[in-house]
Design an enzyme around this catalytic site. Structure first.
Site, PDB file in Angstrom:
ATOM      1  N   ALA A  14      44.736  26.140 101.623  1.00 53.62           N
ATOM      2  CA  ALA A  14      45.245  24.765 101.464  1.00 53.62           C
ATOM      3  C   ALA A  14      46.744  24.717 101.186  1.00 53.62           C
ATOM      4  O   ALA A  14      47.267  23.672 100.806  1.00 53.62           O
ATOM      5  CB  ALA A  14      44.475  24.055 100.356  1.00 53.62           C
ATOM      6  N   ASN A  92      38.363  27.166 105.123  1.00 58.09           N
ATOM      7  CA  ASN A  92      39.398  26.848 106.114  1.00 58.09           C
ATOM      8  C   ASN A  92      40.381  27.996 106.341  1.00 58.09           C
ATOM      9  O   ASN A  92      40.986  28.090 107.409  1.00 58.09           O
ATOM     10  CB  ASN A  92      40.148  25.589 105.648  1.00 58.09           C
ATOM     11  CG  ASN A  92      41.452  25.383 106.390  1.00 58.09           C
ATOM     12  OD1 ASN A  92      41.475  24.888 107.519  1.00 58.09           O
ATOM     13  ND2 ASN A  92      42.567  25.806 105.783  1.00 58.09           N
ATOM     14  N   SER A 144      36.389  27.003 115.579  1.00 61.63           N
ATOM     15  CA  SER A 144      37.411  26.723 116.605  1.00 61.63           C
ATOM     16  C   SER A 144      36.734  26.547 117.957  1.00 61.63           C
ATOM     17  O   SER A 144      35.686  27.148 118.228  1.00 61.63           O
ATOM     18  CB  SER A 144      38.388  27.895 116.691  1.00 61.63           C
ATOM     19  OG  SER A 144      39.218  27.735 117.825  1.00 61.63           O
ATOM     20  N   TYR A 157      39.785  36.959 116.929  1.00 63.09           N
ATOM     21  CA  TYR A 157      39.701  35.578 116.413  1.00 63.09           C
ATOM     22  C   TYR A 157      38.438  34.878 116.937  1.00 63.09           C
ATOM     23  O   TYR A 157      37.705  34.236 116.190  1.00 63.09           O
ATOM     24  CB  TYR A 157      40.967  34.838 116.841  1.00 63.09           C
ATOM     25  CG  TYR A 157      41.091  33.423 116.336  1.00 63.09           C
ATOM     26  CD1 TYR A 157      41.468  33.166 115.016  1.00 63.09           C
ATOM     27  CD2 TYR A 157      40.865  32.334 117.173  1.00 63.09           C
ATOM     28  CE1 TYR A 157      41.609  31.861 114.555  1.00 63.09           C
ATOM     29  CE2 TYR A 157      41.011  31.036 116.718  1.00 63.09           C
ATOM     30  CZ  TYR A 157      41.383  30.801 115.410  1.00 63.09           C
ATOM     31  OH  TYR A 157      41.518  29.502 114.957  1.00 63.09           O
ATOM     32  N   ALA A 159      35.672  36.248 118.025  1.00 62.58           N
ATOM     33  CA  ALA A 159      34.479  36.843 117.406  1.00 62.58           C
ATOM     34  C   ALA A 159      34.292  36.285 115.997  1.00 62.58           C
ATOM     35  O   ALA A 159      33.171  35.968 115.579  1.00 62.58           O
ATOM     36  CB  ALA A 159      34.607  38.362 117.366  1.00 62.58           C
ATOM     37  N   LYS A 161      35.272  33.349 114.839  1.00 56.39           N
ATOM     38  CA  LYS A 161      34.901  31.929 114.851  1.00 56.39           C
ATOM     39  C   LYS A 161      33.479  31.727 115.402  1.00 56.39           C
ATOM     40  O   LYS A 161      32.748  30.847 114.939  1.00 56.39           O
ATOM     41  CB  LYS A 161      35.924  31.127 115.654  1.00 56.39           C
ATOM     42  CG  LYS A 161      37.319  31.105 115.020  1.00 56.39           C
ATOM     43  CD  LYS A 161      37.310  30.521 113.622  1.00 56.39           C
ATOM     44  CE  LYS A 161      38.700  30.379 113.027  1.00 56.39           C
ATOM     45  NZ  LYS A 161      38.694  29.814 111.673  1.00 56.39           N
ATOM     46  N   ILE A 190      45.481  22.268 117.531  1.00 52.70           N
ATOM     47  CA  ILE A 190      45.992  21.352 116.501  1.00 52.70           C
ATOM     48  C   ILE A 190      47.427  21.767 116.171  1.00 52.70           C
ATOM     49  O   ILE A 190      47.719  22.968 116.027  1.00 52.70           O
ATOM     50  CB  ILE A 190      45.115  21.435 115.225  1.00 52.70           C
ATOM     51  CG1 ILE A 190      43.612  21.269 115.564  1.00 52.70           C
ATOM     52  CG2 ILE A 190      45.566  20.422 114.193  1.00 52.70           C
ATOM     53  CD1 ILE A 190      43.198  19.934 116.139  1.00 52.70           C
TER      54      ILE A 190
HETATM   55  P1  NAP Z   1      47.929  27.905 109.007  1.00 55.30           P
HETATM   56  O1  NAP Z   1      48.870  26.759 108.978  1.00 55.30           O
HETATM   57  O2  NAP Z   1      48.419  29.245 109.427  1.00 55.30           O
HETATM   58  O3  NAP Z   1      47.252  28.028 107.552  1.00 55.30           O
HETATM   59  C1  NAP Z   1      46.370  29.078 107.260  1.00 55.30           C
HETATM   60  C2  NAP Z   1      45.978  29.016 105.805  1.00 55.30           C
HETATM   61  O4  NAP Z   1      45.106  30.129 105.534  1.00 55.30           O
HETATM   62  C3  NAP Z   1      47.167  29.144 104.871  1.00 55.30           C
HETATM   63  O5  NAP Z   1      46.990  28.286 103.763  1.00 55.30           O
HETATM   64  C4  NAP Z   1      47.071  30.591 104.418  1.00 55.30           C
HETATM   65  O6  NAP Z   1      47.536  30.801 103.100  1.00 55.30           O
HETATM   66  C5  NAP Z   1      45.578  30.802 104.393  1.00 55.30           C
HETATM   67  N1  NAP Z   1      45.279  32.226 104.381  1.00 55.30           N
HETATM   68  C6  NAP Z   1      45.607  33.145 105.317  1.00 55.30           C
HETATM   69  N2  NAP Z   1      45.198  34.366 104.918  1.00 55.30           N
HETATM   70  C7  NAP Z   1      44.611  34.217 103.713  1.00 55.30           C
HETATM   71  C8  NAP Z   1      43.974  35.096 102.793  1.00 55.30           C
HETATM   72  N3  NAP Z   1      43.863  36.410 103.024  1.00 55.30           N
HETATM   73  N4  NAP Z   1      43.479  34.582 101.649  1.00 55.30           N
HETATM   74  C9  NAP Z   1      43.589  33.265 101.369  1.00 55.30           C
HETATM   75  N5  NAP Z   1      44.170  32.376 102.198  1.00 55.30           N
HETATM   76  C10 NAP Z   1      44.676  32.849 103.355  1.00 55.30           C
HETATM   77  O7  NAP Z   1      46.680  27.591 109.926  1.00 55.30           O
HETATM   78  P2  NAP Z   1      46.011  26.213 110.390  1.00 55.30           P
HETATM   79  O8  NAP Z   1      46.432  25.961 111.777  1.00 55.30           O
HETATM   80  O9  NAP Z   1      46.178  25.179 109.352  1.00 55.30           O
HETATM   81  O10 NAP Z   1      44.501  26.686 110.460  1.00 55.30           O
HETATM   82  C11 NAP Z   1      43.561  26.419 109.433  1.00 55.30           C
HETATM   83  C12 NAP Z   1      42.165  26.798 109.946  1.00 55.30           C
HETATM   84  O11 NAP Z   1      41.883  26.054 111.126  1.00 55.30           O
HETATM   85  C13 NAP Z   1      42.045  28.272 110.334  1.00 55.30           C
HETATM   86  O12 NAP Z   1      40.760  28.741 109.985  1.00 55.30           O
HETATM   87  C14 NAP Z   1      42.192  28.241 111.842  1.00 55.30           C
HETATM   88  O13 NAP Z   1      41.562  29.329 112.454  1.00 55.30           O
HETATM   89  C15 NAP Z   1      41.501  26.935 112.159  1.00 55.30           C
HETATM   90  N6  NAP Z   1      41.879  26.376 113.461  1.00 55.30           N
HETATM   91  C16 NAP Z   1      43.176  26.056 113.719  1.00 55.30           C
HETATM   92  C17 NAP Z   1      43.496  25.540 114.983  1.00 55.30           C
HETATM   93  C18 NAP Z   1      44.898  25.159 115.355  1.00 55.30           C
HETATM   94  O14 NAP Z   1      45.110  24.856 116.532  1.00 55.30           O
HETATM   95  N7  NAP Z   1      45.853  25.143 114.439  1.00 55.30           N
HETATM   96  C19 NAP Z   1      42.499  25.370 115.931  1.00 55.30           C
HETATM   97  C20 NAP Z   1      41.198  25.700 115.628  1.00 55.30           C
HETATM   98  C21 NAP Z   1      40.899  26.198 114.377  1.00 55.30           C
HETATM   99  P3  NAP Z   1      48.960  31.458 102.802  1.00 55.30           P
HETATM  100  O15 NAP Z   1      49.933  30.345 103.003  1.00 55.30           O
HETATM  101  O16 NAP Z   1      48.792  31.873 101.390  1.00 55.30           O
HETATM  102  O17 NAP Z   1      49.127  32.600 103.775  1.00 55.30           O
END
Ligand code: NAP
Length: 250
Positions: A14, A92, A144, A157, A159, A161, A190
């Site tokens: 978050a 998330n 995803s 990724y 695998a 999801k 997104i």
């Molecule tokens: P993002 O902006 O890169 O944010 C990822 C979040 O995950 C950050 O808060 C990060 O925290 C946290 N995180 C990463 N590694 C971690 C760990 N080892 N322990 C705890 N927290 C960790 O990504 P987003 O685009 O918002 O994506 C959020 C979710 O939606 C993900 O699961 C992603 O796969 C999914 N999703 C995204 C899209 C898209 O197009 N953006 C599409 C489909 C699904 P830190 O800041 O501490 O690193």
């Protein structure tokens, strides 16, 4: 809209992006949003919490690393000790490490699976006891569209999801008798830091594949999470809610 008054929600990942917006949206509808991510981004989490409070809503944060079972369990226990309950868990947190299959290193596969899939399993296991005891719970996994359709260059990724979707259905079956539901949201493309790295050319190509003609925004995803977290979604479990602008109609 859907009221989450009195509900305690833990949102992993978050500190930014979709997770931040989910936390803000759940808090706006009355939940106490506990925001979680790595210690290295504690400052970002503090900013998210401050912004939620500035809107007159309730939030705090816990630090965790989704790769580490002890840290995930400790974070969940902290939420229950501080607030006396945990009603909503949003798994998330997630990362990408994209490469073609033949170039991908074993460590790159393991890292993505550990954070995206095992991390969600760990958090769900830790949340199971308090949720089952109170006979009310919502587990929401952020999957995803590529977990539903596959994508070249993302074998790790995808695998993770697709695994998350299978986990969702199994948790739904195991927890249902205690009135704890488990559903997934499958976003398309997104606009966040995760997709910011894509070239304008690639983004334009995606937009051509999306009937609604645009990338999604974090609030599009957060609204689906809000619905699944609500009382009104109480008869839905084991489902995958697609938020992808029509890119895939499974
Ligand atoms: P993002 O902006 O890169 O944010 C990822 C979040 O995950 C950050 O808060 C990060 O925290 C946290 N995180 C990463 N590694 C971690 C760990 N080892 N322990 C705890 N927290 C960790 O990504 P987003 O685009 O918002 O994506 C959020 C979710 O939606 C993900 O699961 C992603 O796969 C999914 N999703 C995204 C899209 C898209 O197009 N953006 C599409 C489909 C699904 P830190 O800041 O501490 O690193």
């Amino acid at each position: 809209m859907f009221s989450l008054q009195g509900k305690i929600a833990l949102i992993t990942g978050a500190s930014q992006g979709i997770g931040e917006t989910i936390a803000r949206q759940l808090a706006k509808q009355g939940a106490f949003a506990v925001c979680a991510s790595l210690a290295s981004t504690e400052g970002d989490l503090q900013n998210v919490v401050a912004a939620i409070k500035a809107d007159g809503d309730q939030a705090d944060y816990v630090l965790l690393d989704m790769r580490d079972g002890d840290s995930v369990r400790a974070a969940v226990n902290t939420v229950v000790e501080r607030h006396g309950a945990l009603h909503i868990l949003v798994n998330n947190a997630g990362i990408t490490k994209d490469k073609l299959m033949i170039q991908m290193k074993e460590e790159e596969f393991e890292l993505v699976l550990d954070i995206n899939l095992k991390g969600a399993w760990l958090a769900t296991q830790a949340a199971a006891r308090p949720m089952m005891k109170q006979r009310w719970g919502r587990v929401i996994n952020i999957a995803s569209v590529v977990g539903q359709m596959g994508n070249a260059g993302q074998s790790n990724y995808v695998a993770s999801k697709a695994g998350l979707i299978g986990l969702t259905k199994t948790v739904a079956r195991e927890f249902a008798s205690r009135n704890v539901t488990c559903n997934a949201v499958a976003p398309g493309y997104i606009a966040t830091a995760m997709t910011d790295v894509l070239s304008e050319e690639v983004k334009a190509e995606f937009n051509r594949q999306i009937p609604l003609g645009r990338m999604g925004t974090p609030i599009d995803v957060a609204n689906a999470v809000l619905f699944l977290a609500s009382e009104e979604a109480g008869y839905m479990t084991g489902q995958v809610l697609s938020v992808n602008g029509g890119m895939l109609m499974p």
